[in-house]
Scaffold this motif. Structure first.
Motif, mmCIF file in Angstrom:
data_model
loop_
_atom_site.group_PDB
_atom_site.id
_atom_site.type_symbol
_atom_site.label_atom_id
_atom_site.label_comp_id
_atom_site.label_asym_id
_atom_site.label_seq_id
_atom_site.Cartn_x
_atom_site.Cartn_y
_atom_site.Cartn_z
ATOM 1 N N SER A 179 6.250 14.217 -4.183
ATOM 2 C CA SER A 179 7.428 14.798 -3.534
ATOM 3 C C SER A 179 7.500 16.274 -3.918
ATOM 4 O O SER A 179 7.270 16.645 -5.059
ATOM 5 C CB SER A 179 8.692 14.074 -3.984
ATOM 6 O OG SER A 179 8.907 14.251 -5.362
ATOM 7 N N ALA A 236 2.646 1.058 -6.909
ATOM 8 C CA ALA A 236 3.119 2.332 -7.462
ATOM 9 C C ALA A 236 4.648 2.391 -7.435
ATOM 10 O O ALA A 236 5.276 2.876 -8.384
ATOM 11 C CB ALA A 236 2.525 3.486 -6.675
ATOM 12 N N MET A 237 5.247 1.895 -6.364
ATOM 13 C CA MET A 237 6.709 1.920 -6.258
ATOM 14 C C MET A 237 7.363 1.003 -7.301
ATOM 15 O O MET A 237 8.444 1.295 -7.800
ATOM 16 C CB MET A 237 7.153 1.483 -4.858
ATOM 17 C CG MET A 237 6.755 2.452 -3.786
ATOM 18 S SD MET A 237 7.435 4.059 -4.134
ATOM 19 C CE MET A 237 7.529 4.732 -2.527
ATOM 20 N N CYS A 286 -9.533 -5.366 -0.675
ATOM 21 C CA CYS A 286 -8.344 -5.388 -1.523
ATOM 22 C C CYS A 286 -8.288 -6.721 -2.268
ATOM 23 O O CYS A 286 -8.504 -7.788 -1.684
ATOM 24 C CB CYS A 286 -7.094 -5.197 -0.679
ATOM 25 S SG CYS A 286 -5.552 -5.342 -1.597
ATOM 26 N N TYR A 302 -9.030 1.563 -2.207
ATOM 27 C CA TYR A 302 -9.171 2.527 -3.291
ATOM 28 C C TYR A 302 -9.985 1.880 -4.405
ATOM 29 O O TYR A 302 -9.529 0.941 -5.066
ATOM 30 C CB TYR A 302 -7.799 2.947 -3.831
ATOM 31 C CG TYR A 302 -7.093 3.912 -2.904
ATOM 32 C CD1 TYR A 302 -7.201 5.282 -3.097
ATOM 33 C CD2 TYR A 302 -6.358 3.454 -1.823
ATOM 34 C CE1 TYR A 302 -6.568 6.165 -2.241
ATOM 35 C CE2 TYR A 302 -5.723 4.325 -0.960
ATOM 36 C CZ TYR A 302 -5.839 5.680 -1.176
ATOM 37 O OH TYR A 302 -5.229 6.561 -0.327
ATOM 38 N N ARG A 352 -4.576 0.424 0.529
ATOM 39 C CA ARG A 352 -3.546 1.478 0.455
ATOM 40 C C ARG A 352 -2.133 0.907 0.455
ATOM 41 O O ARG A 352 -1.246 1.420 -0.249
ATOM 42 C CB ARG A 352 -3.718 2.458 1.607
ATOM 43 C CG ARG A 352 -3.588 1.830 2.964
ATOM 44 C CD ARG A 352 -3.819 2.834 4.091
ATOM 45 N NE ARG A 352 -3.808 2.177 5.374
ATOM 46 C CZ ARG A 352 -2.715 1.854 6.048
ATOM 47 N NH1 ARG A 352 -1.518 2.108 5.548
ATOM 48 N NH2 ARG A 352 -2.791 1.253 7.215
ATOM 49 N N ASN A 353 -1.886 -0.148 1.221
ATOM 50 C CA ASN A 353 -0.538 -0.735 1.278
ATOM 51 C C ASN A 353 -0.126 -1.339 -0.060
ATOM 52 O O ASN A 353 0.983 -1.118 -0.546
ATOM 53 C CB ASN A 353 -0.480 -1.825 2.351
ATOM 54 C CG ASN A 353 -0.886 -1.312 3.709
ATOM 55 O OD1 ASN A 353 -0.845 -0.118 3.955
ATOM 56 N ND2 ASN A 353 -1.292 -2.215 4.585
ATOM 57 N N LYS A 368 4.839 8.723 -6.679
ATOM 58 C CA LYS A 368 4.848 9.152 -5.291
ATOM 59 C C LYS A 368 5.036 10.673 -5.257
ATOM 60 O O LYS A 368 5.844 11.237 -5.985
ATOM 61 C CB LYS A 368 5.998 8.480 -4.560
ATOM 62 C CG LYS A 368 6.014 8.789 -3.081
ATOM 63 C CD LYS A 368 7.132 8.030 -2.393
ATOM 64 C CE LYS A 368 7.144 8.439 -0.938
ATOM 65 N NZ LYS A 368 8.475 8.450 -0.389
ATOM 66 N N LEU A 410 -1.476 -0.686 -2.946
ATOM 67 C CA LEU A 410 -1.428 0.373 -3.953
ATOM 68 C C LEU A 410 -0.067 1.059 -3.924
ATOM 69 O O LEU A 410 0.535 1.320 -4.972
ATOM 70 C CB LEU A 410 -2.540 1.393 -3.715
ATOM 71 C CG LEU A 410 -2.570 2.569 -4.670
ATOM 72 C CD1 LEU A 410 -2.875 2.096 -6.087
ATOM 73 C CD2 LEU A 410 -3.601 3.588 -4.239
ATOM 74 N N ARG A 411 0.436 1.316 -2.741
ATOM 75 C CA ARG A 411 1.738 1.970 -2.597
ATOM 76 C C ARG A 411 2.848 1.081 -3.166
ATOM 77 O O ARG A 411 3.718 1.553 -3.902
ATOM 78 C CB ARG A 411 2.007 2.270 -1.127
ATOM 79 C CG ARG A 411 3.292 3.009 -0.891
ATOM 80 C CD ARG A 411 3.397 3.426 0.574
ATOM 81 N NE ARG A 411 4.546 4.265 0.780
ATOM 82 C CZ ARG A 411 5.769 3.814 1.052
ATOM 83 N NH1 ARG A 411 5.994 2.517 1.131
ATOM 84 N NH2 ARG A 411 6.768 4.652 1.238
ATOM 85 N N GLU A 412 2.801 -0.203 -2.839
ATOM 86 C CA GLU A 412 3.822 -1.119 -3.360
ATOM 87 C C GLU A 412 3.760 -1.215 -4.882
ATOM 88 O O GLU A 412 4.792 -1.219 -5.553
ATOM 89 C CB GLU A 412 3.645 -2.504 -2.737
ATOM 90 C CG GLU A 412 4.060 -2.573 -1.291
ATOM 91 C CD GLU A 412 3.877 -3.957 -0.702
ATOM 92 O OE1 GLU A 412 3.662 -4.921 -1.489
ATOM 93 O OE2 GLU A 412 3.927 -4.072 0.529
#
Length: 101
Positions: A100, A88-89, A64, A74, A81-82, A98, A84-86
């Protein structure tokens, strides 16, 4: 966050790979050339084995860019992944939302 020593070791490997890339490809080309004598090809193998181990691209590990985390990487984004999620948010990555349903 990965240990700083591991991240630095990985950077050192990247520099070695870049430094010896041309020499490695030239030696591999000689090894594969069947028109040369077996002694010449064997000498090229010996020279290839004398190069530093860390100059081989196979020893590189994807990490990363922000945390240095080696797992959950990724390739498309260069992030774990952590992170990337942050990202994206926060909306830093266009088109990534995200899931849903």
């Amino acid at each position: 966050m990965a240990k700083r020593s591991m991240v630095n070791r990985e950077r050192k490997r990247e520099k070695l790979v870049e430094k010896f890339a041309e020499k490695r490809t030239a030696l591999k080309r000689i090894i594969k050339d069947m028109s040369l004598t077996p002694e010449e090809r064997q000498e090229a193998r010996v020279q290839l084995n004398k190069l530093p181990r860390d100059s081989s691209p196979a020893r590189l590990r994807n990490r990363c860019a922000l945390t240095g985390r080696p797992n959950g990487y990724y390739r498309k984004f260069g992030l774990g992944r952590n992170m990337l999620r942050e990202a994206a948010m926060r909306g830093d990555i266009p088109g990534l939302v995200k899931a849903s349903w």
